[in-house]
Design an enzyme around this catalytic site. Structure first.
Site, mmCIF file in Angstrom:
data_model
loop_
_atom_site.group_PDB
_atom_site.id
_atom_site.type_symbol
_atom_site.label_atom_id
_atom_site.label_comp_id
_atom_site.label_asym_id
_atom_site.label_seq_id
_atom_site.Cartn_x
_atom_site.Cartn_y
_atom_site.Cartn_z
ATOM 1 N N THR A 1 1.116 -0.994 0.135
ATOM 2 C CA THR A 1 -0.368 0.047 -0.185
ATOM 3 C C THR A 1 0.884 0.720 -0.150
ATOM 4 O O THR A 1 1.851 1.233 0.981
ATOM 5 C CB THR A 1 -1.052 0.194 1.590
ATOM 6 O OG1 THR A 1 -1.743 -1.085 0.929
ATOM 7 C CG2 THR A 1 -1.628 1.351 1.042
ATOM 8 N N GLY B 1 -10.925 -2.894 1.911
ATOM 9 C CA GLY B 1 -8.957 -3.526 3.117
ATOM 10 C C GLY B 1 -8.891 -2.182 3.808
ATOM 11 O O GLY B 1 -10.772 -1.540 3.689
ATOM 12 N N ASP B 2 -8.067 -1.996 4.472
ATOM 13 C CA ASP B 2 -8.391 -0.712 6.020
ATOM 14 C C ASP B 2 -8.338 1.064 4.874
ATOM 15 O O ASP B 2 -8.444 1.023 5.983
ATOM 16 C CB ASP B 2 -7.152 -1.422 6.967
ATOM 17 C CG ASP B 2 -6.070 -0.732 6.127
ATOM 18 O OD1 ASP B 2 -5.931 -1.603 5.070
ATOM 19 O OD2 ASP B 2 -4.799 -0.729 6.672
ATOM 20 N N GLY C 1 -0.618 -3.297 5.598
ATOM 21 C CA GLY C 1 -0.547 -4.683 5.537
ATOM 22 C C GLY C 1 -1.596 -5.750 5.553
ATOM 23 O O GLY C 1 -2.653 -4.865 4.706
HETATM 24 N N1 GLY Z 1 -3.455 -2.473 3.316
HETATM 25 C C1 GLY Z 1 -4.211 -2.920 2.159
HETATM 26 C C2 GLY Z 1 -5.305 -3.605 2.474
HETATM 27 O O1 GLY Z 1 -5.522 -4.475 2.708
HETATM 28 O O2 GLY Z 1 -6.365 -3.254 1.468
#
Ligand code: GLY
Length: 361
Positions: free
Chosen positions: A229, A259-260, A281
């Protein structure tokens, strides 16, 4: 009750002193170095000294020195340096932290080495789906986009969502329609093809097939194959913090998986009262641990230092089983860049204006 605030030396420093300049900042996204130079001419009047800072990351994972060729390492470092330069040029001309983080992330999105924009990983369906978010620590305004397939620079669409949509998050076709309405650059999905990401998808699919068929053939799947990322956090000389994160997500993710990175309070968060955070991550774990907001809350309500708060939330992620890292900066210009993987592509500007680029532990 407040916990003791220890001032850790590791990765902390007071940031550069620079003269403040007039802050008449236009509204359109920054983007390129040329745009930055035009928008923030060097000869703006400078009246008083103030500090600013910038930190970037290009993803955390199993990045081993022994597996990296000197040429590849040079390319990664060059990409990080270009991103730092794009953001730094804006900050040193008294530009805003929002402009600086957007500009730095756009550079990483255009670089095929990083899992965002051009270099995005593939879904299980062989497509690319991108997520991004940006947050303004002064107003707590935020913009996020998810599951984009045609937007060249997702971070700029996230900013557009923040500034012009009246919403915080828009996904998929709705987000792309909003991009089109606003004249944003859309590209054919072929633009996002890179051989390395395609090969990583095939490797993961083969490993899965081998596992389910019981063939037991060994495949070495690294964090690097799975995720990555990009992100930037900045403090501008007006004391405003901002965070920006952009990603292609995880290799072999289901189409529609988010994702996050675009989740405000998970992979992206900024609050002038505390810090700006961008994570990288295993997104599922970073969402469950509410990384960005938890970190800010630990500082705001419990008085933890930036470094203590970052390590606390990363430990929480690790306890759940997640790997990755984060970058963060506070309102005094202290920075921290912790990770629990073998490496994290990362960089910041040191107190003397020198660019510090690091990859390994
Ligand atoms: N950290 C990026 C994702 O898991 O999409």
């Amino acid at each position: 009750m407040k916990l003791a605030v220890a001032f850790g030396a590791n990765c902390f420093f007071a940031f550069m002193l620079f003269s403040a300049a007039a802050s008449a900042l236009a509204e359109e996204p920054a983007g390129s170095l040329t745009a930055a130079a035009e928008k923030y001419p060097e000869n703006q009047p400078r009246m008083e000294t103030k500090k600013f800072g910038l930190v970037i990351h290009g993803g955390a994972g199993t990045i081993e020195r022994t597996k990296m060729t000197p040429e590849k390492e040079r390319e990664y470092r060059a990409g990080l340096e270009r991103a730092l330069t794009a953001g730094y040029e804006i900050l040193k001309r008294a530009g805003s932290s929002i402009d600086a983080t957007e500009a730095a992330v756009r550079v990483l999105e255009d670089d095929p080495h990083f899992n965002a924009g051009k270099g995005s990983v593939f879904t299980s369906a062989g497509t690319n789906e991108m997520d991004a978010a940006i947050m303004d620590g002064k107003t707590l305004a935020a913009g996020a986009v998810a599951s984009l397939k045609h937007v060249k620079n997702p971070i700029s669409l996230a900013r557009l969502v923040m500034e012009k949509s009246g919403h915080v998050m828009i996904d998929g076709e709705g987000a792309e329609a909003f991009a089109k309405e606003n004249g944003m650059e859309l590209v054919d999905p072929k633009y996002f093809f890179t051989q390395e990401r395609w090969d990583a998808l095939q490797k993961i699919k083969s490993a899965e097939k081998s596992r389910t068929s019981g063939a037991g053939k060994a495949f070495l799947i690294t964090d690097q194959d799975r995720h990555g990322t990009v992100g930037a956090v900045a403090l501008d000389e007006n004391g405003n913090l901002a965070a920006a994160t952009s990603t292609g997500g995880t290799t072999n993710k289901r189409p529609g998986r988010v994702g996050d990175s675009p989740i405000i309070g998970a992979g992206t968060y900024a609050n002038n009262a505390t810090c700006a955070v961008s994570a990288t991550g295993d997104g599922e774990y970073f969402i469950r641990a509410s990384v960005g907001h938890d970190m800010s809350a630990l500082m705001e309500y419990w008085g933890l230092s930036l470094k203590e708060a970052a390590q606390t939330v990363l430990d929480k992620v690790a306890k759940l089983g997640g790997t990755g890292g984060l970058i963060a900066i506070d309102h005094q210009g202290n920075v921290t860049l912790p990770f629990n993987t073998a490496g994290m592509y990362r960089g910041y500007v040191d107190p003397n204006g020198k660019f510090v680029l690091e990859i390994y532990k």
